[in-house]
Design an enzyme around this catalytic site. Structure first.
Site, PDB file in Angstrom:
ATOM      1  N   ASP A  80      17.408  51.303  55.994  1.00 60.23           N
ATOM      2  CA  ASP A  80      16.049  50.762  55.885  1.00 60.23           C
ATOM      3  C   ASP A  80      15.878  50.020  54.546  1.00 60.23           C
ATOM      4  OD1 ASP A  80      13.426  50.067  56.380  1.00 60.23           O
ATOM      5  OD2 ASP A  80      12.626  52.106  56.232  1.00 60.23           O
ATOM      6  N   GLY A 129       8.629  51.071  50.757  1.00 64.04           N
ATOM      7  CA  GLY A 129      10.042  50.777  50.991  1.00 64.04           C
ATOM      8  C   GLY A 129      10.898  50.800  49.745  1.00 64.04           C
TER       9      GLY A 129
HETATM   10 ZN   LIG Z   1      10.213  51.090  59.757  1.00 61.59          ZN
END
Ligand SMILES: [Zn+2]
Length: 427
Positions: free
Chosen positions: A301, A320
């Site tokens: 990710d 993130g």
């Molecule tokens: Zn995601």
């Protein structure tokens, strides 16, 4: 093209099921049979190294098109190569979103030091209102369908998407978070949330999403892959669905197996991601899920963000973390060193398992294959220093971590794509 002799290296090739010590001969970028001529090859002493197929990451975000300051296709590809990756699946939540065949083809045709396998949006412009042209996207080369960054919450629309995806022999990848349950939650409950008065993310936002996706998978028979699992109960639901014979899979990201919400050291935006870090019990369950193959793949990710969106505290940070260049070191430390995961399994989770999930030819080190491989040094300690990343972004929670395993040479498509061993070697 590459001409190399890698001598006396431990070769782990999950496709062949072999783990042997030997030599790898590469001529003109192609792996040669044992006994092939050795003239004009550059020699590498592999005696302390591991060779395996180049790694696959089924979940990366290159911010291209749309945010070239955070990452471009080129910087993302170099970051991937430095992480040991030869194949990456890009997520479609760029600007514009990847929902046309032209945008898919532009990624496939890019000449880069990593092979991009693009995923495409499920819904047009990722708005969740109507389906994109899924047949056209799959025929253009999209390897999976996802609205990642958000869940496709409309049951009827997702049912239609799954029926189409199944007919197309594709798969759905789901960012399983129900926004009406998550509300504004950005961190799991605990001391950090209390101390900094941060809105709490209820685990039910993920768990109920996983439950919904499994139900639709059962109705439609469509291969359904749940991305970045963060909750113990999600692992249990996926395990039960698999035992019932459903084509449900899941992925574990290095940050979700390495860090718990209890470990967050303070008001630091580099620990903010979606879904957020689980508690210690969740981390334990995700590791168990990796060990027993409920979660058959690792995926980073990799989510680059510029410094100004990550350095103003948790509450104002973007979601993130980057992950390509720490993936090997962190997943090795947690799963191989701490959890004693067999090396063959660890390599499988990064290579043939994602290829199998994506219906792609399995990576192989067999003679006659174009060389896609990585050499890993598993014993020389190194410290994570984000200033050394090839990625344009620095948003990692692993700064200062002391790790052992590290890619030292990557070959992609028969060409050296990352090299710390050979000086200014050019192929
Ligand atoms: Zn995601």
């Amino acid at each position: 093209m590459t001409n190399l002799l890698i001598k006396n290296v431990r070769i782990i090739d999950p496709g062949a099921g072999t783990d042997i010590k030997g030599d790898i001969i590469i001529r003109d970028g192609v792996i040669q049979p044992a006994g092939a001529p050795l003239e004009h090859l550059t020699e590498i002493d592999g005696s302390t190294l591991i060779a395996c197929p180049g790694l696959w990451d089924a979940h990366v975000h290159f911010r291209d098109p749309g945010n070239a300051r955070a990452e471009t296709q080129i910087s993302g590809a170099h970051s991937a190569a430095a992480g040991g990756f030869t194949h990456v699946v890009t997520m479609p939540n760029t600007v514009p979103a990847i929902d046309t065949p032209e945008l898919i083809r532009a990624q496939i045709e890019a000449d880069l030091p990593v092979k991009i396998l693009p995923s495409a949006c499920i819904s047009a412009q990722r708005r969740g209102l109507e389906l994109a042209d899924l047949p056209a996207l799959v025929h253009a080369g999209a390897v999976a369908l996802t609205d990642d960054g958000a869940m496709l919450e409309d049951d009827d629309l997702m049912r239609k998407a799954m029926l189409q995806a199944k007919a197309l022999n594709s798969l759905i990848m789901e960012h399983a978070v129900i926004s009406s349950i998550a509300k504004r939650g950005i961190i799991r409950e605990g001391a950090t949330a209390q101390r900094y008065n941060l809105p709490v993310f209820p685990p039910e936002a993920e768990i109920e999403a996983v439950r919904r996706d499994i139900r639709l998978c059962q109705e439609t028979g469509c291969p359904t892959h749940i991305q970045h699992i963060s909750c113990a109960a999600s692992v249990g639901l996926i395990r039960a669905a698999q035992r019932a014979g459903l084509p449900v899979s899941g992925e574990a990201s290095p940050h979700h197996i390495a860090i718990a919400v209890e470990d967050i050291p303070g008001d630091d935006g580099n620990y903010r991601m979606n879904p957020p870090l689980g508690n210690l019990e969740d981390v334990r369950a995700i590791r168990e899920g990796v060990l027993d193959n409920t979660l058959a793949i690792f995926a980073t990710d990799h989510a680059p963000h510029t410094a100004e969106t990550k350095t103003n505290g948790f509450a104002r940070a973007a979601f993130g973390v980057v992950g390509l260049e720490t993936a090997v070191g962190v997943s090795w430390k947690i799963m191989v060193e701490e959890e004693r995961m067999p090396l063959m399994d660890w390599v499988t989770r990064w290579t043939v398992a994602p290829a199998r999930l994506l219906n792609q030819p399995l990576p192989s080190l067999a003679a006659g294959s174009t060389a896609d491989l990585v050499l890993i040094d598993p014993i020389t300690p190194w410290t994570v220093d984000p200033d050394k990343f090839k990625s344009l972004s620095r948003n990692t929670p692993f700064t200062g971590w002391k790790l052992n395993a590290r890619p030292v040479l990557t070959i992609c498509g028969g060409k050296v794509s990352f090299n710390t061993l050979l000086g200014d070697y050019e192929d």
